[in-house]
Design an enzyme around this catalytic site. Structure first.
Site, PDB file in Angstrom:
ATOM      1  N   GLU A 140      13.135 -28.080 -21.528  1.00 17.69           N
ATOM      2  CA  GLU A 140      12.863 -28.955 -22.735  1.00 17.69           C
ATOM      3  C   GLU A 140      14.217 -29.870 -22.972  1.00 17.69           C
ATOM      4  O   GLU A 140      15.040 -29.325 -23.301  1.00 17.69           O
ATOM      5  CB  GLU A 140      12.479 -28.021 -23.798  1.00 17.69           C
ATOM      6  CG  GLU A 140      12.202 -28.864 -25.120  1.00 17.69           C
ATOM      7  CD  GLU A 140      10.983 -29.861 -24.731  1.00 17.69           C
ATOM      8  OE1 GLU A 140       9.748 -29.504 -24.223  1.00 17.69           O
ATOM      9  OE2 GLU A 140      11.173 -30.999 -24.878  1.00 17.69           O
ATOM     10  N   CYS A 153      22.577 -26.874 -29.047  1.00 17.09           N
ATOM     11  CA  CYS A 153      22.888 -26.918 -27.627  1.00 17.09           C
ATOM     12  C   CYS A 153      23.871 -27.382 -26.946  1.00 17.09           C
ATOM     13  O   CYS A 153      24.447 -26.847 -26.100  1.00 17.09           O
ATOM     14  CB  CYS A 153      21.506 -28.010 -27.341  1.00 17.09           C
ATOM     15  SG  CYS A 153      19.959 -27.472 -27.677  1.00 17.09           S
ATOM     16  N   LYS A 164      23.380 -33.365 -37.376  1.00 12.73           N
ATOM     17  CA  LYS A 164      23.224 -34.684 -37.193  1.00 12.73           C
ATOM     18  C   LYS A 164      21.958 -35.059 -38.083  1.00 12.73           C
ATOM     19  O   LYS A 164      21.340 -34.161 -38.448  1.00 12.73           O
ATOM     20  CB  LYS A 164      22.757 -34.988 -35.870  1.00 12.73           C
ATOM     21  CG  LYS A 164      21.414 -34.202 -35.391  1.00 12.73           C
ATOM     22  CD  LYS A 164      21.102 -34.809 -33.840  1.00 12.73           C
ATOM     23  CE  LYS A 164      19.639 -34.401 -33.433  1.00 12.73           C
ATOM     24  NZ  LYS A 164      19.319 -34.707 -32.139  1.00 12.73           N
TER      25      LYS A 164
HETATM   26  P1  NAD Z   1      15.445 -20.717 -32.355  1.00 10.26           P
HETATM   27  O1  NAD Z   1      16.623 -19.764 -32.453  1.00 10.26           O
HETATM   28  O2  NAD Z   1      15.040 -22.033 -33.149  1.00 10.26           O
HETATM   29  O3  NAD Z   1      14.203 -19.969 -31.909  1.00 10.26           O
HETATM   30  C1  NAD Z   1      14.182 -18.961 -31.185  1.00 10.26           C
HETATM   31  C2  NAD Z   1      13.097 -18.001 -31.611  1.00 10.26           C
HETATM   32  O4  NAD Z   1      12.778 -16.847 -30.654  1.00 10.26           O
HETATM   33  C3  NAD Z   1      13.285 -17.292 -32.928  1.00 10.26           C
HETATM   34  O5  NAD Z   1      12.351 -17.470 -33.786  1.00 10.26           O
HETATM   35  C4  NAD Z   1      13.466 -15.964 -32.595  1.00 10.26           C
HETATM   36  O6  NAD Z   1      12.938 -14.830 -33.603  1.00 10.26           O
HETATM   37  C5  NAD Z   1      12.425 -15.792 -31.426  1.00 10.26           C
HETATM   38  N1  NAD Z   1      12.532 -14.627 -30.569  1.00 10.26           N
HETATM   39  C6  NAD Z   1      13.471 -14.039 -30.009  1.00 10.26           C
HETATM   40  N2  NAD Z   1      13.140 -13.147 -29.294  1.00 10.26           N
HETATM   41  C7  NAD Z   1      11.967 -12.917 -29.018  1.00 10.26           C
HETATM   42  C8  NAD Z   1      11.083 -12.186 -28.248  1.00 10.26           C
HETATM   43  N3  NAD Z   1      11.432 -11.235 -27.585  1.00 10.26           N
HETATM   44  N4  NAD Z   1       9.504 -12.386 -28.834  1.00 10.26           N
HETATM   45  C9  NAD Z   1       9.317 -13.281 -29.577  1.00 10.26           C
HETATM   46  N5  NAD Z   1      10.170 -14.121 -30.252  1.00 10.26           N
HETATM   47  C10 NAD Z   1      11.388 -13.763 -30.253  1.00 10.26           C
HETATM   48  O7  NAD Z   1      15.884 -21.515 -30.902  1.00 10.26           O
HETATM   49  P2  NAD Z   1      15.581 -22.940 -30.372  1.00 10.26           P
HETATM   50  O8  NAD Z   1      16.440 -24.134 -30.931  1.00 10.26           O
HETATM   51  O9  NAD Z   1      14.010 -23.267 -30.357  1.00 10.26           O
HETATM   52  O10 NAD Z   1      15.828 -22.823 -28.825  1.00 10.26           O
HETATM   53  C11 NAD Z   1      15.279 -22.115 -27.904  1.00 10.26           C
HETATM   54  C12 NAD Z   1      15.616 -22.456 -26.513  1.00 10.26           C
HETATM   55  O11 NAD Z   1      15.492 -23.887 -25.999  1.00 10.26           O
HETATM   56  C13 NAD Z   1      17.210 -22.166 -26.313  1.00 10.26           C
HETATM   57  O12 NAD Z   1      17.439 -21.754 -24.974  1.00 10.26           O
HETATM   58  C14 NAD Z   1      17.629 -23.586 -26.515  1.00 10.26           C
HETATM   59  O13 NAD Z   1      18.929 -23.704 -25.767  1.00 10.26           O
HETATM   60  C15 NAD Z   1      16.636 -24.318 -25.735  1.00 10.26           C
HETATM   61  N6  NAD Z   1      16.570 -25.722 -26.249  1.00 10.26           N
HETATM   62  C16 NAD Z   1      16.804 -25.991 -27.772  1.00 10.26           C
HETATM   63  C17 NAD Z   1      16.453 -27.523 -28.241  1.00 10.26           C
HETATM   64  C18 NAD Z   1      16.935 -27.697 -29.591  1.00 10.26           C
HETATM   65  O14 NAD Z   1      16.957 -29.047 -29.676  1.00 10.26           O
HETATM   66  N7  NAD Z   1      16.881 -26.695 -30.392  1.00 10.26           N
HETATM   67  C19 NAD Z   1      16.527 -28.450 -27.253  1.00 10.26           C
HETATM   68  C20 NAD Z   1      15.935 -27.884 -25.834  1.00 10.26           C
HETATM   69  C21 NAD Z   1      16.187 -26.817 -25.490  1.00 10.26           C
END
Ligand code: NAD
Length: 435
Positions: free
Chosen positions: A149, A261, A322
């Site tokens: 993503e 990230c 940001k």
């Molecule tokens: P986040 O911490 O906001 O959300 C992750 C969620 O997953 C949490 O709510 C957590 O409770 C849940 N979770 C964990 N284990 C679980 C399980 N076994 N079953 C169900 N739910 C579970 O994370 P995010 O910022 O959304 O990032 C997620 C991934 O996407 C990461 O690898 C990140 O690097 C990537 N990413 C993030 C962004 C960003 O801008 N935040 C952009 C691109 C990619």
């Protein structure tokens, strides 16, 4: 299509809402009950512009549902997205325990063919490991695809609905066809889906973030040089960014990059290199320049006040890493606040949406004000860390009248030094001449 999204954070919730908006039936699962309760109660647990309306519309139509019962969510779905966190482990490598745990749950709950799609940012080879975990536990046919993503927090809904490109790493034809159909409504004007092998897709995400972070650290390094040479990084930025081969984006000097990230993905990329015996020297330098840069504003403030901040009150404007988000993970403002407190200052912080997130970790160590002027009251200096719109053009006369001393540290170079010095302020930017 019936889609299950596992992990309802910044990525999972935006993706779930976006897919449901295109008419799919989406169930978003999370193990965090408070998040799911909030969503079922019509609240959005994160701040992301436009997300509330998108979620409300699709939830009202019954296309978007939320549950903590992950196995129930998985059952009957042909697309299962893994969007759980991949936080940094102690050695800098990505902690994949959430991903593997989710893969196990999926494997036990699948009821037929499905493509398991990794949306989380994961090191090269993780898809192979997910495949092995799932194969052990299910008799159903399945495929594992990588679909990193690229959304930006603060503009995530737009980025998701109108992606620059969709990267799909898969070799299984049924998986590729399914993902093509899923993304077709998002890429109607031109086919922006790039299909490649899974390892290349996994690496593409790290490569993109690494390049963006490299540009930032490069500019911060140059900004520090500008201060020693009496040059202005803002002019240098415009001069180099107008070269079509370079382009103007991601060339802003500032207080260092943060967020959930760049810091973690760079460390994970360096760690991936190390694991296969390759030293990614450029990325090592990008990380260390950034660590140094995050302390730069604090050092300037402490130096201005002669080495100690005892009895000084500093207003910090902007806490999120940001504008447009409440995400404070690895935010430069937090490093600055630590430095200010350690040097004896009292700190009064303001932010449009990130105060609750910072209050959780800092409690009453600092004061919080929703109004920028209230936080600047009796301050010996204002430090602008995150350029929310309202901080870009404040009423400087009013600001000066509430401050104890008119000293400004502009961590984003958004203010006009000449104008402010003429108005009686002491102004420090980032890489703008000798100050
Ligand atoms: P986040 O911490 O906001 O959300 C992750 C969620 O997953 C949490 O709510 C957590 O409770 C849940 N979770 C964990 N284990 C679980 C399980 N076994 N079953 C169900 N739910 C579970 O994370 P995010 O910022 O959304 O990032 C997620 C991934 O996407 C990461 O690898 C990140 O690097 C990537 N990413 C993030 C962004 C960003 O801008 N935040 C952009 C691109 C990619």
């Amino acid at each position: 299509m019936k889609i299950c999204v596992i992990g309802t954070g910044y990525v999972g919730l935006v993706a779930g809402a976006g897919f449901s908006d295109m008419g799919n039936d989406v169930v978003c699962c999370d193990v965090d009950k408070s998040k799911i309760d909030a969503l079922n109660g019509g609240e959005i647990p994160i701040y992301e512009p436009g997300l509330d309306k998108l979620v409300a519309r699709n939830a009202a139509e019954g296309r978007l549902t939320f549950t903590t019962d992950v196995p129930k969510g998985v059952a009957g779905c042909e697309v299962i997205l893994l969007a759980v966190g991949t936080p940094p482990g102690k050695d800098g490598s990505a902690d994949l325990s959430f991903i593997f745990q989710a893969a196990e749950t999926v494997a036990s709950a699948m009821t037929g063919w499905a493509v398991i799609v990794t949306k989380s940012t994961v090191p090269v080879g993780t898809g192979d490991k997910i495949e092995a975990i799932v194969r052990k536990k299910t008799t159903h046919e399945f495929a594992v695809a990588s679909n990193p993503e690229f959304l930006k927090e603060g503009d995530a809904v737009n980025d998701f609905m109108k992606p620059d490109r969709v990267i799909v790493g898969a070799e299984d034809k049924r998986a590729i066809d399914t993902l093509r159909a899923l993304y077709a409504p998002f890429t109607r004007t031109s086919d922006r889906m790039l299909v490649m092998d899974r390892r290349s897709a996994e690496l593409t995400k790290y490569a993109a973030n690494s390049m963006l972070a490299t540009r930032i650290s490069f500019m911060n390094d140059l900004a520090n040089l500008c201060e020693l040479l009496g040059a202005d990084i803002e002019l240098v930025r415009r001069g180099m960014g107008s070269d079509a081969r370079i382009g103007p984006k991601f060339l802003f000097a500032g207080p260092g990059f943060g967020g959930s990230c760049f810091p973690k993905d760079l460390r994970a990329a360096v760690s991936t290199g190390r694991e296969v015996g390759y030293k990614l020297e450029i990325l090592d330098a990008v990380v260390s320049v950034n660590e140094r840069q995050k302390r730069r504003m604090g050092e300037k403030i402490i130096a201005h006040f002669g080495g100690s901040l005892k009895g000084k009150r500093i207003a910090v404007w902007g806490l999120a890493f940001k504008p447009g988000t409440d995400d404070v993970r690895e935010a430069p403002a937090l490093t600055l606040i630590d430095q200010l407190l350690a040097a004896g200052a009292s700190v009064s912080a303001s932010d449009q949406v990130a105060i609750p997130a910072v209050r959780k970790s800092l409690g009453d160590k600092i004061e919080f004000e929703t109004s920028a002027y209230a936080s600047a009251k009796d301050a010996d200096a204002v430090a602008l860390v995150t350029e929310w719109h309202e901080y870009r053009r404040p009423n400087f006369e009013r600001l000066k009248s509430v401050m104890r001393q008119p000293v400004l540290f502009d961590g984003r170079n958004v203010w006009n030094p000449t104008e402010l010095r003429a108005a009686g302020f002491t102004y420090y930017g980032m890489g703008r001449g000798t100050k």
